[in-house]
Design an enzyme around this catalytic site. Sequence first.
Site, PDB file in Angstrom:
ATOM      1  N   ARG A 163       0.819  -1.227  -0.031  1.00  0.00           N
ATOM      2  CA  ARG A 163       0.197  -0.035   0.235  1.00  0.00           C
ATOM      3  C   ARG A 163       0.984   1.323   0.075  1.00  0.00           C
ATOM      4  O   ARG A 163       1.716   1.201   0.935  1.00  0.00           O
ATOM      5  CB  ARG A 163      -0.901   0.100   1.222  1.00  0.00           C
ATOM      6  CG  ARG A 163      -2.120   0.735   1.192  1.00  0.00           C
ATOM      7  CD  ARG A 163      -3.064   0.621   2.365  1.00  0.00           C
ATOM      8  NE  ARG A 163      -2.460   1.140   3.748  1.00  0.00           N
ATOM      9  CZ  ARG A 163      -3.164   1.398   4.740  1.00  0.00           C
ATOM     10  NH1 ARG A 163      -4.299   1.351   4.588  1.00  0.00           N
ATOM     11  NH2 ARG A 163      -2.515   1.717   5.771  1.00  0.00           N
ATOM     12  N   THR A 179      -0.579   7.646  -0.753  1.00  0.00           N
ATOM     13  CA  THR A 179      -2.103   7.611  -1.250  1.00  0.00           C
ATOM     14  C   THR A 179      -3.051   6.584  -0.729  1.00  0.00           C
ATOM     15  O   THR A 179      -4.238   6.530  -1.075  1.00  0.00           O
ATOM     16  CB  THR A 179      -1.814   7.098  -2.928  1.00  0.00           C
ATOM     17  OG1 THR A 179      -1.234   5.899  -2.825  1.00  0.00           O
ATOM     18  CG2 THR A 179      -0.873   8.035  -3.716  1.00  0.00           C
ATOM     19  N   ASP A 205       1.411  -2.617  12.181  1.00  0.00           N
ATOM     20  CA  ASP A 205       1.666  -3.015  10.651  1.00  0.00           C
ATOM     21  C   ASP A 205       1.763  -4.484  10.750  1.00  0.00           C
ATOM     22  O   ASP A 205       2.938  -4.903  11.432  1.00  0.00           O
ATOM     23  CB  ASP A 205       2.906  -2.266  10.364  1.00  0.00           C
ATOM     24  CG  ASP A 205       3.146  -2.608   8.839  1.00  0.00           C
ATOM     25  OD1 ASP A 205       3.396  -1.684   8.099  1.00  0.00           O
ATOM     26  OD2 ASP A 205       3.512  -3.709   8.694  1.00  0.00           O
ATOM     27  N   ASP A 208       5.452  -5.768   9.240  1.00  0.00           N
ATOM     28  CA  ASP A 208       6.524  -5.309  10.229  1.00  0.00           C
ATOM     29  C   ASP A 208       6.527  -6.305  11.446  1.00  0.00           C
ATOM     30  O   ASP A 208       7.649  -6.785  11.793  1.00  0.00           O
ATOM     31  CB  ASP A 208       6.502  -3.998  10.577  1.00  0.00           C
ATOM     32  CG  ASP A 208       6.846  -3.225   9.592  1.00  0.00           C
ATOM     33  OD1 ASP A 208       7.509  -3.635   8.512  1.00  0.00           O
ATOM     34  OD2 ASP A 208       6.610  -2.115   9.534  1.00  0.00           O
TER      35      ASP A 208
HETATM   36  C1  PRP Z   1      -0.959  -4.297   4.513  1.00  0.00           C
HETATM   37  C2  PRP Z   1      -2.029  -5.514   4.773  1.00  0.00           C
HETATM   38  C3  PRP Z   1      -2.779  -5.466   3.579  1.00  0.00           C
HETATM   39  C4  PRP Z   1      -2.803  -3.987   3.312  1.00  0.00           C
HETATM   40  C5  PRP Z   1      -4.286  -3.409   3.857  1.00  0.00           C
HETATM   41  O1  PRP Z   1       0.141  -4.600   3.683  1.00  0.00           O
HETATM   42  O2  PRP Z   1      -1.208  -6.746   4.737  1.00  0.00           O
HETATM   43  O3  PRP Z   1      -2.222  -6.140   2.237  1.00  0.00           O
HETATM   44  O4  PRP Z   1      -1.806  -3.301   4.314  1.00  0.00           O
HETATM   45  O5  PRP Z   1      -4.492  -2.138   3.466  1.00  0.00           O
HETATM   46  P1  PRP Z   1      -5.830  -1.764   2.391  1.00  0.00           P
HETATM   47  O6  PRP Z   1      -6.776  -2.550   3.104  1.00  0.00           O
HETATM   48  O7  PRP Z   1      -5.881  -0.242   3.123  1.00  0.00           O
HETATM   49  O8  PRP Z   1      -5.448  -2.075   1.354  1.00  0.00           O
HETATM   50  P2  PRP Z   1       1.226  -3.630   3.481  1.00  0.00           P
HETATM   51  O9  PRP Z   1       0.804  -2.678   2.204  1.00  0.00           O
HETATM   52  O10 PRP Z   1       1.622  -3.249   4.698  1.00  0.00           O
HETATM   53  O11 PRP Z   1       2.411  -4.396   2.722  1.00  0.00           O
HETATM   54  P3  PRP Z   1       3.048  -5.712   3.390  1.00  0.00           P
HETATM   55  O12 PRP Z   1       2.317  -6.670   3.837  1.00  0.00           O
HETATM   56  O13 PRP Z   1       4.277  -5.930   2.362  1.00  0.00           O
HETATM   57  O14 PRP Z   1       3.846  -5.093   4.670  1.00  0.00           O
HETATM   58  N1  URA Z   2      -2.003  -2.547   7.256  1.00  0.00           N
HETATM   59  C1  URA Z   2      -1.592  -2.940   8.426  1.00  0.00           C
HETATM   60  O1  URA Z   2      -0.539  -3.791   8.409  1.00  0.00           O
HETATM   61  N2  URA Z   2      -2.054  -2.570   9.469  1.00  0.00           N
HETATM   62  C2  URA Z   2      -3.006  -1.552   9.464  1.00  0.00           C
HETATM   63  O2  URA Z   2      -3.699  -1.440  10.552  1.00  0.00           O
HETATM   64  C3  URA Z   2      -3.635  -1.299   8.180  1.00  0.00           C
HETATM   65  C4  URA Z   2      -2.835  -1.721   7.273  1.00  0.00           C
END
Ligand code: PRP
Ligand code: URA
Length: 209
Positions: A104, A108, A200, A203
């Site tokens: 994400r 944006t 997160d 993370d």
């Molecule tokens: C997180 C999560 C989802 C997304 C959710 O991933 O695992 O994929 O955010 O957000 P949304 O519903 O607003 O789209 P992230 O973008 O942090 O990537 P990562 O899993 O690689 O850390």
């Molecule tokens: N992605 C995450 O990992 N945590 C949140 O709270 C929202 C998006």
Amino acid sequence: MAEVHVMNHPLIVHKLSLMRDKYTGAKEFREAVEEISSLLCYEATRDLPLKEVEIETPIARTTVRYISGKKLAVVCILRAGLGMVDGVLDLIPNAKIGHIGMYRDPDTMQPVEYYCKLPTDIANRDVILVDPMMATGGSANVAIQFLKNYGVQHIKFMCILAVPESIAAIQEEHPDVEIYCASIDEKLNEKGYIIPGLGDAGDRLFGTK
Ligand code: PRP
Ligand code: URA
């Protein structure tokens, strides 16, 4: 409109509480994600078809029921969805696995796709799509559309946390997709993080912060 299943079973509630605690370390966090995923999968596979087969027990002939060879795939949204895969495979070890890489954009909040590898026969499989966090619902919506573009007809989406607006976003774009989650939290903050949430997920799973 497909159902939303909120699994507030005490075992799930307990493990989710551990995940929410900021003092829970990566090892315990990973274990809780995997265990909750198994429990969600138990519910998400409740409607698997069974076929009758005649067998002999040590005592008598009888008719038993086996799962009727339904082709399944588990598709995870990278990165955080990876943490849910083993929990699903514990229950359906023969499922094939697909990966959709998406992150994400922090400014944006729009999903950016960077990788996709799916089983070649994905169009013939029912898919359980997994990602622990459904915040705006943007990533899940794009991934679902992606699978549909490949010809997938039956998709269930499993997450750990959702919020009312992400549920509404999926229901608007993909009313056919059943959602399984452990909790529908209150709302998003201004950065798109779930409140109270768990931070997160990527993370915390991989210890990258
Ligand atoms: C997180 C999560 C989802 C997304 C959710 O991933 O695992 O994929 O955010 O957000 P949304 O519903 O607003 O789209 P992230 O973008 O942090 O990537 P990562 O899993 O690689 O850390
Ligand atoms: N992605 C995450 O990992 N945590 C949140 O709270 C929202 C998006």
